[in-house]
Design a protein around this motif. Structure first.
Motif, PDB file in Angstrom:
ATOM      1  N   LYS A 198       0.760  -1.334  -0.155  1.00 26.63           N
ATOM      2  CA  LYS A 198      -0.052   0.047  -0.003  1.00 26.63           C
ATOM      3  C   LYS A 198       0.715   1.303   0.207  1.00 26.63           C
ATOM      4  N   ASP A 199       1.858   1.458   0.811  1.00 27.78           N
ATOM      5  CA  ASP A 199       2.714   2.299   0.956  1.00 27.78           C
ATOM      6  C   ASP A 199       3.381   2.641  -0.358  1.00 27.78           C
ATOM      7  N   GLY A 251       2.764   5.726  -2.873  1.00 27.92           N
ATOM      8  CA  GLY A 251       3.714   6.736  -2.781  1.00 27.92           C
ATOM      9  C   GLY A 251       4.192   7.465  -4.125  1.00 27.92           C
TER      10      GLY A 251
END
Length: 419
Positions: free
Chosen positions: A411-412, A416
């Motif tokens: 997810k990051d 990002g």
């Protein structure tokens, strides 16, 4: 004289969605939607074949379901209305586990320096190392066939496990695809399918058939079944795969549609875009909607072409949510953007590499089930890829299956990347 557009009731977050009229077809469509969402049947979202009021009701029902969550269908080819169903995560193909004990090197080749090719390249750069893969990028010096072919040839010298090419037509790089295969290098095309000439080992199409049908349904609903639409296409690009829009519009007895094809260079040159659109509209007066191949390409030239034409009230309608298309949506310059998660295509490409690197068959080009929905000015995200992707992921969880299969948090990394 322009067709009068009937105001449509909104019902999603008090800002979106279209309330179907109470015709028989509308009632049947809503009943099938309820069956889909309850899991009782994988029934078509809209299945009427007639025109007139019934077809308008069908279109509104389809849009209503897309606004509540998402619709989906085969990721390749012309998709008829009865093949459009409510999206469910369990219908996604299960991603393959990562190859064990094998070093993977991925080359990413792209030619167009704007929009989804750049975004997906950055995503693969970000995600690859989390999987233990090496990733190297090869950008074409110019967004042309010669530039793309040269970049592919440089990528082959890197001797990667696989080359991933976002939005690069196979016809542009056919000699390099043949050479890569001879050297045991796998190739994956994103936003591509065999309609672009074939030659890749695996494909990740963007469900253009579903997206174009949904855009066509929007035109039918907004015009109360009287849309006059100009459908624009480009040779060699699956993003310009418009037969689904044409087929859907032809089911509307009060609608008319005409198609025009522009050369690929038109879409990256604002001056050529403006003159080409203006000329097409001069040859086809009183157009209500111009259905564009892809909203990831620069759009101001198309809007300027409309403004310079006799049909200056025509609306540009697009699929693919990128910073450019969403900014124009927020500015009120385009009325709707139909979209799929661009980040999901990058993940699907990684999955294709994983499959073929360990001797599995790649997913068929019609197998990927993408969640397709739409935004209007009132409910769109901020105009950057991180915000777009966050909003798409909040609406439909298409990320968890990949995280589970690869045993890694993504997810990051996915959120990002802003451009």
């Amino acid at each position: 004289m322009k067709v009068a557009v009937q105001p449509l009731a909104r019902n999603r977050r008090a800002s979106r969605g279209i309330t179907p009229t109470r015709s028989l077809v509308g009632a049947l469509a809503l009943a099938t939607l309820a069956a889909c969402s309850s899991g009782k049947a994988d029934t078509a979202v809209a299945g009427a074949t007639g025109g007139g009021g019934d077809y308008v009701s069908q279109s509104r029902a389809l849009l209503d379901e897309a606004s509540k969550g998402a619709v989906t269908g085969p990721s390749f080819g012309t998709v008829a209305a009865d093949k459009l169903v409510a999206w469910k995560a369990q219908d996604m193909p299960t991603p393959s586990a990562l190859p064990a004990g094998k070093k993977i090197k991925v080359a990413v080749v792209y030619a167009f320096p704007v929009g989804s090719p750049v975004y997906q390249t950055h995503l693969i750069e970000k995600i690859g190392p989390k999987l233990g893969w090496d990733v190297k990028v090869f950008q074409a010096a110019t967004p042309t066939q010669q530039g793309a072919l040269a970049a592919m040839q440089q990528a082959i010298l890197y001797k990667p496990t696989a080359i991933v090419a976002p939005v690069v037509p196979a016809t542009w790089i056919a000699p390099a695809l043949t050479k890569a295969r001879a050297q045991g290098i796998h190739t994956v095309g994103i936003h591509q399918d065999t309609s672009g000439g074939g030659g890749f080992d695996a494909y990740v199409p963007a469900a253009e058939g579903v997206q174009k049908a949904l855009l066509a349904a929007w035109a039918v609903a907004q015009s109360n079944g009287k849309a006059k639409t100009l459908v624009v296409s480009a040779p060699g690009f699956s993003d310009a795969n418009v037969p689904a829009a044409e087929k859907y519009l032809k089911g509307c007895s009060g609608c008319s549609t005409k198609s025009v094809q522009f050369n690929p260079d038109v879409f990256i040159d604002p001056t050529k875009t403006q003159s080409s659109v203006a000329a097409a509209l001069a040859a086809d007066p009183d157009v209500d909607y111009v259905l564009w191949p892809n909203g990831s390409a620069p759009l101001p030239g198309a809007l300027n072409g409309i403004s310079a034409s006799r049909d200056r009230d025509a609306k540009l309608i697009v699929n693919t949510a990128g910073p450019g298309s969403i900014q124009l949506l927020k500015d009120g310059k385009v009325p709707v953007v139909v979209h799929h998660p661009e980040a999901m295509l990058a993940l699907a490409a990684i999955d294709q590499v994983s499959r073929i690197a360990q001797g599995e068959k790649p997913l068929a080009q019609d197998a990927l089930r993408l969640p397709i929905t739409y935004w209007t000015k009132q409910d769109s995200s901020a105009p950057d890829y991180a915000s777009i992707t966050a909003a798409e992921l909040k609406a439909n969880d298409w990320l968890s299956p990949y995280e589970k299969a690869w045993n890694v948090s993504l997810k990051d990394a996915v959120l990002g990347v802003r451009n």
